[in-house]
Design an enzyme around this catalytic site. Structure first.
Site, PDB file in Angstrom:
ATOM      1  N   GLY A   1      -3.721   2.752  -3.275  1.00 62.16           N
ATOM      2  CA  GLY A   1      -4.393   3.896  -2.674  1.00 62.16           C
ATOM      3  C   GLY A   1      -4.138   5.105  -3.572  1.00 62.16           C
ATOM      4  O   GLY A   1      -3.008   5.321  -4.037  1.00 62.16           O
ATOM      5  N   ALA A   2      -5.183   5.903  -3.818  1.00 64.96           N
ATOM      6  CA  ALA A   2      -5.097   6.932  -4.857  1.00 64.96           C
ATOM      7  C   ALA A   2      -3.931   7.921  -4.685  1.00 64.96           C
ATOM      8  O   ALA A   2      -3.130   8.100  -5.612  1.00 64.96           O
ATOM      9  CB  ALA A   2      -6.436   7.662  -4.953  1.00 64.96           C
TER      10      ALA A   2
ATOM     11  N   ARG B   1      -2.972   0.874 -13.608  1.00 63.04           N
ATOM     12  CA  ARG B   1      -4.297   0.715 -13.012  1.00 63.04           C
ATOM     13  C   ARG B   1      -5.146   1.881 -13.537  1.00 63.04           C
ATOM     14  O   ARG B   1      -4.693   3.031 -13.512  1.00 63.04           O
ATOM     15  CB  ARG B   1      -4.248   0.748 -11.472  1.00 63.04           C
TER      16      ARG B   1
ATOM     17  N   GLN C   1      -8.047  -5.257   2.181  1.00 60.19           N
ATOM     18  CA  GLN C   1      -7.301  -4.065   2.619  1.00 60.19           C
ATOM     19  C   GLN C   1      -7.768  -3.598   3.990  1.00 60.19           C
ATOM     20  O   GLN C   1      -6.995  -3.025   4.754  1.00 60.19           O
ATOM     21  CB  GLN C   1      -7.482  -2.929   1.599  1.00 60.19           C
TER      22      GLN C   1
ATOM     23  N   ASP D   1     -11.173   7.159  -5.501  1.00 56.47           N
ATOM     24  CA  ASP D   1     -10.137   6.959  -6.518  1.00 56.47           C
ATOM     25  C   ASP D   1     -10.293   7.929  -7.676  1.00 56.47           C
ATOM     26  O   ASP D   1      -9.317   8.255  -8.361  1.00 56.47           O
ATOM     27  CB  ASP D   1     -10.164   5.510  -7.009  1.00 56.47           C
TER      28      ASP D   1
END
Ligand code: MRU
Length: 341
Positions: free
Chosen positions: A47-48, A82, A182, A223
């Site tokens: 999660g950002a 990532r 998710q 994101d």
């Protein structure tokens, strides 16, 4: 417990291992940069906003545990763990700026970012909830954007919780979010703990559920948001935004609003538009199996882009902790002035 935090007594980072949810609530203690990189890559922390904090705390681990000569390479591994969520690289850079002042200063910078994300979550939730009219709202979402994806509360799911607290939530429609589920594993877990009424759907049902008039608004996270307002978010977001715009016939009310809810730390003015956003491609095995059970004949190949890009014009508005950017009406992040903090 928070999904990520600093454990002073251990001198290490504690995370709730999100790969084990909802079956088990396992806490992992990460005491090295490489343990943090591995946790990020396998989505134990994700999660950002949470990735931003993970990046910053990863630098704090580097400063405390590595010889100075090894720090730059470790930070490069962390930054690249990532590629899509800008928060990760931002968190690393923010904490790294304090390296000349020593390990305690690096940790203090990371903890300031953690605290800022908590404040941002509440600000976003209140601002976005105020944009949603009605006393009985049916809200659709994808992926997980709750406290698990941030530090507390979250982004889009924080808005759901805000609406619930205001007594205006009828129901949530949560997309399961293949391949890593998710939505099914994490959002359903958070909604249950919140006490919200919800239904889980397969991702492919999103458009028809919107078309049948069962959704008042689509709420998603982000994101990375480019300077022109294009939004990278979990793959499947583009399909929901298209459906929100086109699937509901005029007789049932026409287009459904689609809001992107994200902190300012997810807006990347250095990325001109969505075509410049790197989309993470993950392993084929995530598509070809579910939790170790094969789904397709041996030898099948798969594509696994983890994110997609929704053009700014399909998003009704981007709501951050500090402003509302009316993207469908032509406003762009690069042009909308930030109010004073
Ligand atoms: O691959 P993930 O689980 O890290 O993807 C997360 C998302 O796409 C979220 O929607 C996004 O980070 C916004 S979260 C608050």
């Amino acid at each position: 417990m928070r999904p990520i935090d600093w454990d002073e007594s251990a001198g290490a980072v504690r995370i709730l291992d999100q790969t084990a949810l909802p079956e088990a609530e396992n806490v992992l203690v990460l005491d090295s940069v490489d343990a943090m990189v591995a946790a990020i890559r396998r989505l134990a922390v994700r999660g950002a906003p949470a990735l931003g904090v993970a990046g910053a705390l990863g630098v704090a681990l580097a400063a405390r545990t590595l010889p100075a000569a090894e720090v730059p390479a470790a930070l490069a591994r962390l930054r690249a763990a990532r590629p899509t969520a800008v928060n990760l690289a931002r968190g690393v850079d923010l904490a790294a700026a304090a390296l000349p002042d020593g390990p305690d200063a690096v940790l203090a910078a990371a903890l300031r970012l953690r605290d800022a994300e908590v404040v941002a979550s509440t600000a976003m939730a209140e601002r976005a909830a105020a944009l949603l009219p009605g006393r009985s709202l049916r809200l659709m979402t994808i992926c997980n954007t709750g406290a698990l994806a941030a530090v507390e509360r979250g982004t889009a799911l924080a808005v759901v919780d805000q609406v619930r607290q205001e007594g205006r939530l009828e129901r949530v429609i949560a997309c399961e979010t293949r391949p890593l589920l998710q939505g099914a594993r994490l959002t359903a877990w958070e909604l249950q703990r919140m006490g919200a009424e919800f239904d889980l759907i397969v991702d492919a049902a999103g458009a028809s559920v919107i078309g049948r008039g069962l959704v008042d608004a689509v709420l998603v996270g982000a994101d990375r948001i480019a300077a022109n307002g294009d939004v990278a978010n979990k793959v499947g977001t583009l399909a929901l935004a298209l459906a929100a715009r086109y699937a509901r016939p005029p007789a049932r009310g026409g287009a459904v609003p689609c809001y992107v809810v994200a902190p300012e730390s997810t807006i990347d003015l250095g990325t001109p538009d969505g075509s410049a956003i790197e989309i993470e491609n993950r392993g084929a095995e995530e598509v070809l199996s579910v939790r170790g059970i094969p789904l397709a004949p041996a030898g099948t190949t798969a594509l696994n882009p983890a994110f997609d890009v929704t053009p700014a014009g399909l998003v009704t508005a981007i709501v951050t902790d500090r402003r509302v950017i009316w993207t469908a009406a032509g406003e762009r992040p690069r042009d909308v002035e930030l109010p004073d903090a």
